[in-house]
Scaffold this motif. Structure first.
Motif, PDB file in Angstrom:
ATOM      1  N   LYS A  75       0.818  -1.220   0.000  1.00 22.88           N
ATOM      2  CA  LYS A  75       0.000   0.000   0.000  1.00 22.88           C
ATOM      3  C   LYS A  75       0.847   1.262   0.000  1.00 22.88           C
ATOM      4  CE  LYS A  75      -3.942  -2.076   2.415  1.00 22.88           C
ATOM      5  NZ  LYS A  75      -4.824  -2.007   3.613  1.00 22.88           N
ATOM      6  N   ASN A  76       2.163   1.087  -0.020  1.00 19.36           N
ATOM      7  CA  ASN A  76       3.065   2.248  -0.025  1.00 19.36           C
ATOM      8  C   ASN A  76       2.757   3.171   1.161  1.00 19.36           C
ATOM      9  OD1 ASN A  76       5.306   2.980  -1.550  1.00 19.36           O
ATOM     10  ND2 ASN A  76       4.178   4.417  -2.839  1.00 19.36           N
ATOM     11  N   THR A  77       2.516   2.552   2.303  1.00 21.43           N
ATOM     12  CA  THR A  77       2.048   3.276   3.481  1.00 21.43           C
ATOM     13  C   THR A  77       2.906   2.956   4.694  1.00 21.43           C
ATOM     14  OG1 THR A  77      -0.234   3.304   2.657  1.00 21.43           O
ATOM     15  CG2 THR A  77       0.076   3.625   5.026  1.00 21.43           C
ATOM     16  N   VAL A  78       3.158   3.977   5.490  1.00 19.59           N
ATOM     17  CA  VAL A  78       3.866   3.803   6.755  1.00 19.59           C
ATOM     18  C   VAL A  78       2.940   4.232   7.882  1.00 19.59           C
ATOM     19  CG1 VAL A  78       4.934   6.111   6.646  1.00 19.59           C
ATOM     20  CG2 VAL A  78       5.995   4.308   8.020  1.00 19.59           C
ATOM     21  N   TYR A  79       3.049   3.541   9.006  1.00 19.55           N
ATOM     22  CA  TYR A  79       2.205   3.808  10.168  1.00 19.55           C
ATOM     23  C   TYR A  79       3.075   4.136  11.376  1.00 19.55           C
ATOM     24  CZ  TYR A  79      -1.030   1.156   7.225  1.00 19.55           C
ATOM     25  OH  TYR A  79      -1.787   0.692   6.175  1.00 19.55           O
ATOM     26  N   LEU A  80       2.492   4.872  12.295  1.00 22.29           N
ATOM     27  CA  LEU A  80       3.143   5.104  13.582  1.00 22.29           C
ATOM     28  C   LEU A  80       2.104   4.868  14.666  1.00 22.29           C
ATOM     29  CD1 LEU A  80       5.825   5.983  14.904  1.00 22.29           C
ATOM     30  CD2 LEU A  80       4.842   8.295  15.055  1.00 22.29           C
ATOM     31  N   GLN A  81       2.242   3.755  15.356  1.00 18.72           N
ATOM     32  CA  GLN A  81       1.370   3.444  16.488  1.00 18.72           C
ATOM     33  C   GLN A  81       1.950   4.101  17.724  1.00 18.72           C
ATOM     34  OE1 GLN A  81      -1.614   1.677  16.640  1.00 18.72           O
ATOM     35  NE2 GLN A  81      -1.655   2.402  18.765  1.00 18.72           N
ATOM     36  N   MET A  82       1.179   4.966  18.324  1.00 25.81           N
ATOM     37  CA  MET A  82       1.649   5.716  19.486  1.00 25.81           C
ATOM     38  C   MET A  82       0.808   5.330  20.695  1.00 25.81           C
ATOM     39  SD  MET A  82       2.264   9.442  17.718  1.00 25.81           S
ATOM     40  CE  MET A  82       0.515   9.728  17.471  1.00 25.81           C
ATOM     41  N   ASN A  83       1.439   4.710  21.664  1.00 30.44           N
ATOM     42  CA  ASN A  83       0.767   4.292  22.896  1.00 30.44           C
ATOM     43  C   ASN A  83       1.296   5.086  24.084  1.00 30.44           C
ATOM     44  OD1 ASN A  83      -0.584   2.262  21.418  1.00 30.44           O
ATOM     45  ND2 ASN A  83       1.093   0.827  21.749  1.00 30.44           N
ATOM     46  N   SER A  84       0.538   5.071  25.136  1.00 26.11           N
ATOM     47  CA  SER A  84       0.941   5.756  26.380  1.00 26.11           C
ATOM     48  C   SER A  84       1.394   7.183  26.091  1.00 26.11           C
ATOM     49  CB  SER A  84       2.068   4.967  27.074  1.00 26.11           C
ATOM     50  OG  SER A  84       1.659   3.652  27.367  1.00 26.11           O
ATOM     51  N   LEU A  85       0.585   7.898  25.360  1.00 26.44           N
ATOM     52  CA  LEU A  85       0.962   9.248  24.944  1.00 26.44           C
ATOM     53  C   LEU A  85       1.136  10.166  26.144  1.00 26.44           C
ATOM     54  CD1 LEU A  85      -1.241   9.483  21.775  1.00 26.44           C
ATOM     55  CD2 LEU A  85       1.221   9.944  21.854  1.00 26.44           C
ATOM     56  N   LYS A  86       2.094  11.074  26.008  1.00 29.44           N
ATOM     57  CA  LYS A  86       2.407  12.054  27.044  1.00 29.44           C
ATOM     58  C   LYS A  86       2.209  13.452  26.470  1.00 29.44           C
ATOM     59  CE  LYS A  86       6.072   9.009  28.828  1.00 29.44           C
ATOM     60  NZ  LYS A  86       7.520   8.927  29.158  1.00 29.44           N
ATOM     61  N   ARG A  87       2.072  14.406  27.372  1.00 26.71           N
ATOM     62  CA  ARG A  87       1.907  15.791  26.922  1.00 26.71           C
ATOM     63  C   ARG A  87       3.063  16.222  26.038  1.00 26.71           C
ATOM     64  NH1 ARG A  87       0.215  20.290  31.059  1.00 26.71           N
ATOM     65  NH2 ARG A  87       0.180  21.376  29.067  1.00 26.71           N
ATOM     66  N   GLU A  88       4.255  15.741  26.368  1.00 29.82           N
ATOM     67  CA  GLU A  88       5.423  16.151  25.586  1.00 29.82           C
ATOM     68  C   GLU A  88       5.458  15.539  24.191  1.00 29.82           C
ATOM     69  OE1 GLU A  88       5.363  14.883  28.694  1.00 29.82           O
ATOM     70  OE2 GLU A  88       7.079  13.530  29.036  1.00 29.82           O
ATOM     71  N   ASP A  89       4.512  14.665  23.871  1.00 31.06           N
ATOM     72  CA  ASP A  89       4.402  14.140  22.509  1.00 31.06           C
ATOM     73  C   ASP A  89       3.603  15.088  21.616  1.00 31.06           C
ATOM     74  OD1 ASP A  89       3.941  10.892  23.954  1.00 31.06           O
ATOM     75  OD2 ASP A  89       5.780  11.681  23.031  1.00 31.06           O
ATOM     76  N   THR A  90       3.031  16.114  22.208  1.00 35.22           N
ATOM     77  CA  THR A  90       2.275  17.083  21.430  1.00 35.22           C
ATOM     78  C   THR A  90       3.171  17.740  20.390  1.00 35.22           C
ATOM     79  OG1 THR A  90       0.698  17.541  23.204  1.00 35.22           O
ATOM     80  CG2 THR A  90       1.008  19.254  21.527  1.00 35.22           C
ATOM     81  N   ALA A  91       2.761  17.656  19.129  1.00 37.51           N
ATOM     82  CA  ALA A  91       3.576  18.178  18.034  1.00 37.51           C
ATOM     83  C   ALA A  91       2.819  17.991  16.725  1.00 37.51           C
ATOM     84  CB  ALA A  91       4.913  17.456  17.949  1.00 37.51           C
ATOM     85  N   VAL A  92       3.339  18.608  15.697  1.00 38.85           N
ATOM     86  CA  VAL A  92       2.922  18.285  14.340  1.00 38.85           C
ATOM     87  C   VAL A  92       3.833  17.165  13.861  1.00 38.85           C
ATOM     88  CG1 VAL A  92       2.640  19.095  11.995  1.00 38.85           C
ATOM     89  CG2 VAL A  92       2.145  20.636  13.903  1.00 38.85           C
ATOM     90  N   TYR A  93       3.235  16.088  13.422  1.00 42.97           N
ATOM     91  CA  TYR A  93       3.985  14.913  12.977  1.00 42.97           C
ATOM     92  C   TYR A  93       4.032  14.893  11.450  1.00 42.97           C
ATOM     93  CZ  TYR A  93       4.215  13.042  17.672  1.00 42.97           C
ATOM     94  OH  TYR A  93       4.512  12.862  19.006  1.00 42.97           O
ATOM     95  N   TYR A  94       5.241  14.692  10.930  1.00 44.42           N
ATOM     96  CA  TYR A  94       5.469  14.665   9.497  1.00 44.42           C
ATOM     97  C   TYR A  94       5.986  13.295   9.079  1.00 44.42           C
ATOM     98  CZ  TYR A  94       5.367  19.766   9.937  1.00 44.42           C
ATOM     99  OH  TYR A  94       4.994  21.058  10.202  1.00 44.42           O
ATOM    100  N   CYS A  95       5.425  12.756   8.011  1.00 45.71           N
ATOM    101  CA  CYS A  95       6.015  11.537   7.473  1.00 45.71           C
ATOM    102  C   CYS A  95       7.061  11.907   6.436  1.00 45.71           C
ATOM    103  CB  CYS A  95       4.962  10.613   6.876  1.00 45.71           C
ATOM    104  SG  CYS A  95       4.027  11.305   5.512  1.00 45.71           S
ATOM    105  N   ALA A  96       7.978  10.984   6.217  1.00 42.82           N
ATOM    106  CA  ALA A  96       9.088  11.212   5.304  1.00 42.82           C
ATOM    107  C   ALA A  96       9.427   9.909   4.601  1.00 42.82           C
ATOM    108  CB  ALA A  96      10.286  11.746   6.065  1.00 42.82           C
ATOM    109  N   ALA A  97      10.046  10.021   3.440  1.00 44.43           N
ATOM    110  CA  ALA A  97      10.345   8.818   2.671  1.00 44.43           C
ATOM    111  C   ALA A  97      11.596   9.000   1.831  1.00 44.43           C
ATOM    112  CB  ALA A  97       9.162   8.466   1.773  1.00 44.43           C
ATOM    113  N   GLY A  98      12.180   7.842   1.474  1.00 48.87           N
ATOM    114  CA  GLY A  98      13.381   7.859   0.673  1.00 48.87           C
ATOM    115  C   GLY A  98      14.578   8.311   1.468  1.00 48.87           C
ATOM    116  N   GLY A  99      15.626   8.686   0.773  1.00 50.04           N
ATOM    117  CA  GLY A  99      16.798   9.227   1.432  1.00 50.04           C
ATOM    118  C   GLY A  99      17.722   8.164   1.995  1.00 50.04           C
ATOM    119  N   VAL A 100      18.563   8.587   2.914  1.00 49.44           N
ATOM    120  CA  VAL A 100      19.582   7.707   3.471  1.00 49.44           C
ATOM    121  C   VAL A 100      19.512   7.697   4.983  1.00 49.44           C
ATOM    122  CG1 VAL A 100      21.149   7.997   1.513  1.00 49.44           C
ATOM    123  CG2 VAL A 100      21.287   9.563   3.449  1.00 49.44           C
ATOM    124  N   LEU A 101      19.977   6.584   5.529  1.00 53.31           N
ATOM    125  CA  LEU A 101      20.033   6.438   6.976  1.00 53.31           C
ATOM    126  C   LEU A 101      21.471   6.131   7.356  1.00 53.31           C
ATOM    127  CD1 LEU A 101      18.648   6.243   9.725  1.00 53.31           C
ATOM    128  CD2 LEU A 101      18.283   3.810   9.283  1.00 53.31           C
TER     129      LEU A 101
END
Length: 120
Positions: A75-101
């Motif tokens: 499906k060319n799809t990536v997921y992020l399962q986020m459990n036990s969320l904390k206030r400090e996880d508050t943010a704008v989340y961006y997905c990204a693809a390709g590139g190098v690691l």
């Protein structure tokens, strides 16, 4: 190339959310896909990355044991399962693809953000 992220929202501390990001325009089945986030007043921060096989996954220390990245290459799809969320996880989340690691993840493509707000 477009990366369409979804799944953000307003939740309470301790809750869970699953973000999704579907890529279109090219396949990333042989590439890295991942997530970054940017909290108000802070720099963009790497969150997680996963190779197309799943052999390589990496997380920022602050989410280890709580977040899990997965992919559906068909499906060319990536997921992020986020459990036990904390206030400090508050943010704008961006997905990204390709590139190098290497020491860090440097993607070629970025999606639009999805807001995650965690209230106490």
């Amino acid at each position: 190339v477009q990366l369409q992220a979804s799944g953000g929202g307003l939740v309470q501390a301790g809750d869970s959310l699953r973000l999704s990001c579907e890529a279109s325009g090219r396949t990333f089945s042989s590439s890295f896909m991942g997530w970054f986030r940017q909290a108000p007043g802070k720099e963009c921060e790497f969150v997680a990355v996963r190779s197309w096989t799943g052999i390589t996954t990496r997380y920022v220390d602050s989410v280890k044991g709580r977040f899990s990245i997965s992919r559906d290459n068909a499906k060319n799809t990536v997921y992020l399962q986020m459990n036990s969320l904390k206030r400090e996880d508050t943010a704008v989340y961006y997905c990204a693809a390709g590139g190098v690691l290497g020491g860090s993840y440097s993607p070629d493509y970025w999606g639009q953000g999805t807001q995650v707000t965690v209230s106490s």
